[in-house]
Scaffold this motif. Structure first.
Motif, PDB file in Angstrom:
ATOM      1  N   ALA A  15     124.357 -64.821 -78.775  1.00  0.00           N
ATOM      2  CA  ALA A  15     124.916 -65.470 -77.588  1.00  0.00           C
ATOM      3  C   ALA A  15     125.510 -66.830 -77.948  1.00  0.00           C
ATOM      4  O   ALA A  15     126.580 -67.215 -77.442  1.00  0.00           O
ATOM      5  CB  ALA A  15     123.834 -65.631 -76.525  1.00  0.00           C
ATOM      6  N   LYS A  16     124.832 -67.563 -78.817  1.00  0.00           N
ATOM      7  CA  LYS A  16     125.328 -68.873 -79.246  1.00  0.00           C
ATOM      8  C   LYS A  16     126.628 -68.736 -80.024  1.00  0.00           C
ATOM      9  O   LYS A  16     127.551 -69.544 -79.868  1.00  0.00           O
ATOM     10  CB  LYS A  16     124.269 -69.566 -80.106  1.00  0.00           C
ATOM     11  CG  LYS A  16     124.658 -70.976 -80.540  1.00  0.00           C
ATOM     12  CD  LYS A  16     123.536 -71.624 -81.342  1.00  0.00           C
ATOM     13  CE  LYS A  16     123.928 -73.027 -81.781  1.00  0.00           C
ATOM     14  NZ  LYS A  16     122.838 -73.652 -82.594  1.00  0.00           N
ATOM     15  N   MET A  17     126.717 -67.701 -80.876  1.00  0.00           N
ATOM     16  CA  MET A  17     127.926 -67.478 -81.662  1.00  0.00           C
ATOM     17  C   MET A  17     129.127 -67.180 -80.767  1.00  0.00           C
ATOM     18  O   MET A  17     130.261 -67.534 -81.077  1.00  0.00           O
ATOM     19  CB  MET A  17     127.703 -66.311 -82.632  1.00  0.00           C
ATOM     20  CG  MET A  17     126.722 -66.614 -83.755  1.00  0.00           C
ATOM     21  SD  MET A  17     126.166 -65.128 -84.620  1.00  0.00           S
ATOM     22  CE  MET A  17     127.700 -64.553 -85.354  1.00  0.00           C
ATOM     23  N   GLU A  22     128.318 -58.951 -78.110  1.00  0.00           N
ATOM     24  CA  GLU A  22     126.949 -59.441 -78.320  1.00  0.00           C
ATOM     25  C   GLU A  22     126.050 -58.313 -78.831  1.00  0.00           C
ATOM     26  O   GLU A  22     125.242 -58.507 -79.743  1.00  0.00           O
ATOM     27  CB  GLU A  22     126.387 -60.006 -77.015  1.00  0.00           C
ATOM     28  CG  GLU A  22     125.000 -60.613 -77.182  1.00  0.00           C
ATOM     29  CD  GLU A  22     124.525 -61.339 -75.937  1.00  0.00           C
ATOM     30  OE1 GLU A  22     123.297 -61.552 -75.809  1.00  0.00           O
ATOM     31  OE2 GLU A  22     125.369 -61.710 -75.093  1.00  0.00           O
ATOM     32  N   THR A  44     119.567 -64.484 -79.013  1.00  0.00           N
ATOM     33  CA  THR A  44     119.914 -65.869 -78.701  1.00  0.00           C
ATOM     34  C   THR A  44     120.964 -66.408 -79.664  1.00  0.00           C
ATOM     35  O   THR A  44     121.853 -67.172 -79.283  1.00  0.00           O
ATOM     36  CB  THR A  44     118.668 -66.769 -78.766  1.00  0.00           C
ATOM     37  OG1 THR A  44     118.017 -66.594 -80.039  1.00  0.00           O
ATOM     38  CG2 THR A  44     117.689 -66.416 -77.662  1.00  0.00           C
ATOM     39  N   GLU A  45     120.868 -65.978 -80.929  1.00  0.00           N
ATOM     40  CA  GLU A  45     121.832 -66.416 -81.935  1.00  0.00           C
ATOM     41  C   GLU A  45     123.199 -65.796 -81.669  1.00  0.00           C
ATOM     42  O   GLU A  45     124.237 -66.459 -81.786  1.00  0.00           O
ATOM     43  CB  GLU A  45     121.345 -66.020 -83.329  1.00  0.00           C
ATOM     44  CG  GLU A  45     122.155 -66.609 -84.473  1.00  0.00           C
ATOM     45  CD  GLU A  45     121.561 -66.289 -85.822  1.00  0.00           C
ATOM     46  OE1 GLU A  45     121.937 -66.957 -86.805  1.00  0.00           O
ATOM     47  OE2 GLU A  45     120.718 -65.368 -85.908  1.00  0.00           O
ATOM     48  N   ARG A  59     130.341 -68.504 -87.230  1.00  0.00           N
ATOM     49  CA  ARG A  59     129.027 -68.543 -87.876  1.00  0.00           C
ATOM     50  C   ARG A  59     129.146 -68.988 -89.334  1.00  0.00           C
ATOM     51  O   ARG A  59     128.394 -69.825 -89.818  1.00  0.00           O
ATOM     52  CB  ARG A  59     128.374 -67.155 -87.794  1.00  0.00           C
ATOM     53  CG  ARG A  59     127.131 -66.988 -88.657  1.00  0.00           C
ATOM     54  CD  ARG A  59     126.004 -67.887 -88.222  1.00  0.00           C
ATOM     55  NE  ARG A  59     124.802 -67.587 -88.979  1.00  0.00           N
ATOM     56  CZ  ARG A  59     123.708 -68.320 -88.947  1.00  0.00           C
ATOM     57  NH1 ARG A  59     123.663 -69.392 -88.187  1.00  0.00           N
ATOM     58  NH2 ARG A  59     122.668 -68.009 -89.667  1.00  0.00           N
ATOM     59  N   TYR A  96     121.592 -60.136 -86.073  1.00  0.00           N
ATOM     60  CA  TYR A  96     121.465 -61.442 -85.440  1.00  0.00           C
ATOM     61  C   TYR A  96     120.525 -61.335 -84.243  1.00  0.00           C
ATOM     62  O   TYR A  96     120.516 -60.320 -83.533  1.00  0.00           O
ATOM     63  CB  TYR A  96     122.826 -61.950 -84.960  1.00  0.00           C
ATOM     64  CG  TYR A  96     123.773 -62.308 -86.082  1.00  0.00           C
ATOM     65  CD1 TYR A  96     123.648 -63.498 -86.788  1.00  0.00           C
ATOM     66  CD2 TYR A  96     124.804 -61.441 -86.442  1.00  0.00           C
ATOM     67  CE1 TYR A  96     124.519 -63.812 -87.822  1.00  0.00           C
ATOM     68  CE2 TYR A  96     125.688 -61.748 -87.474  1.00  0.00           C
ATOM     69  CZ  TYR A  96     125.531 -62.941 -88.155  1.00  0.00           C
ATOM     70  OH  TYR A  96     126.388 -63.256 -89.176  1.00  0.00           O
ATOM     71  N   SER A 103     129.370 -68.195 -77.532  1.00  0.00           N
ATOM     72  CA  SER A 103     129.597 -69.238 -76.532  1.00  0.00           C
ATOM     73  C   SER A 103     130.767 -70.127 -76.936  1.00  0.00           C
ATOM     74  O   SER A 103     130.958 -70.453 -78.104  1.00  0.00           O
ATOM     75  CB  SER A 103     128.336 -70.098 -76.367  1.00  0.00           C
ATOM     76  OG  SER A 103     128.080 -70.841 -77.539  1.00  0.00           O
TER      77      SER A 103
END
Length: 204
Positions: free
Chosen positions: A178-180, A164, A175-176, A201, A172, A182
């Motif tokens: 972390a989403k990538m 991260e 939040t982006e 991504r 990035y 997850s």
């Protein structure tokens, strides 16, 4: 101008690495494509380099392949593209993929890269299109082949946190990033997590 370094890899913490050359430690910044291609810490390494001189700093960038350095140098000549954004672009796709996006006017794929909005992507397509005819026989590495390259990022206690942090350093948002990450399979190395996140991504 420092054009190439050959020595021992001392540190590798994305996006930074340190190479010892005859007792002098050179700190370089590199794309994720280069970082995953490097050997392990303590092993011999050879890198193509680019030196950027500013009033407040001398910045050294390292590349596993001369072709990647050539594309980096072409990118930073585009209006609005600095070294940091150029590295983020090279981390998100290799030379072959980038050239294909430019030649096919694939603005959508370029906008998936951190820091690249629609206007920047369109400018990249326009300004870079005429620079690639002699690169058609490029020996660039295909993303699918990255897993076969030697070496890897040094393992630490929390590969997910390291991955991260590396994604954030590439541009990035937290939040982006972390989403990538997850939903990715647990237990992977930092290197594998970063590669999977970037692939996710670009496919999204």
């Amino acid at each position: 101008m420092i054009g190439r370094l050959r020595g021992t890899l001392l540190e590798k913490q994305p996006p930074w690495l340190v190479v010892d050359v005859a007792g002098v430690g050179y700190e370089l910044e590199a794309s994720m494509t280069t970082l995953v291609a490097l050997p392990g810490v303590g092993e011999a390494v050879s890198l193509y380099t680019h030196l950027t001189v500013r009033e407040d700093a001398h910045l050294l960038f390292g590349f596993a392949r001369e072709q990647e350095r050539a594309l980096f140098r072409a990118l930073i000549k585009v209006n609005g593209i600095g070294p940091k954004l150029a590295l983020a672009i090279l981390s998100g796709m290799d030379e072959t993929a980038f050239i294909r996006c430019v030649m096919e006017d694939d603005v959508k794929s370029l906008t998936r890269l951190p820091g690249v909005g629609k206007k920047t992507a369109e400018r990249l397509v326009i300004e870079m299109r005429d620079r690639f005819p002699h690169w058609e026989q490029s020996a660039a590495v295909d993303p699918a082949d990255i897993a076969t390259l030697p070496g890897g990022l040094r393992e630490r206690q929390d590969p997910l946190a390291d991955a991260e942090a590396a994604l954030v350093s590439l541009g990035y948002k937290p939040t982006e990033a972390a989403k990538m990450l997850s939903g990715l399979e647990e237990g992977q190395s930092t290197e594998a997590l970063i590669k999977a996140a970037l692939t996710k991504r670009m496919a999204g």
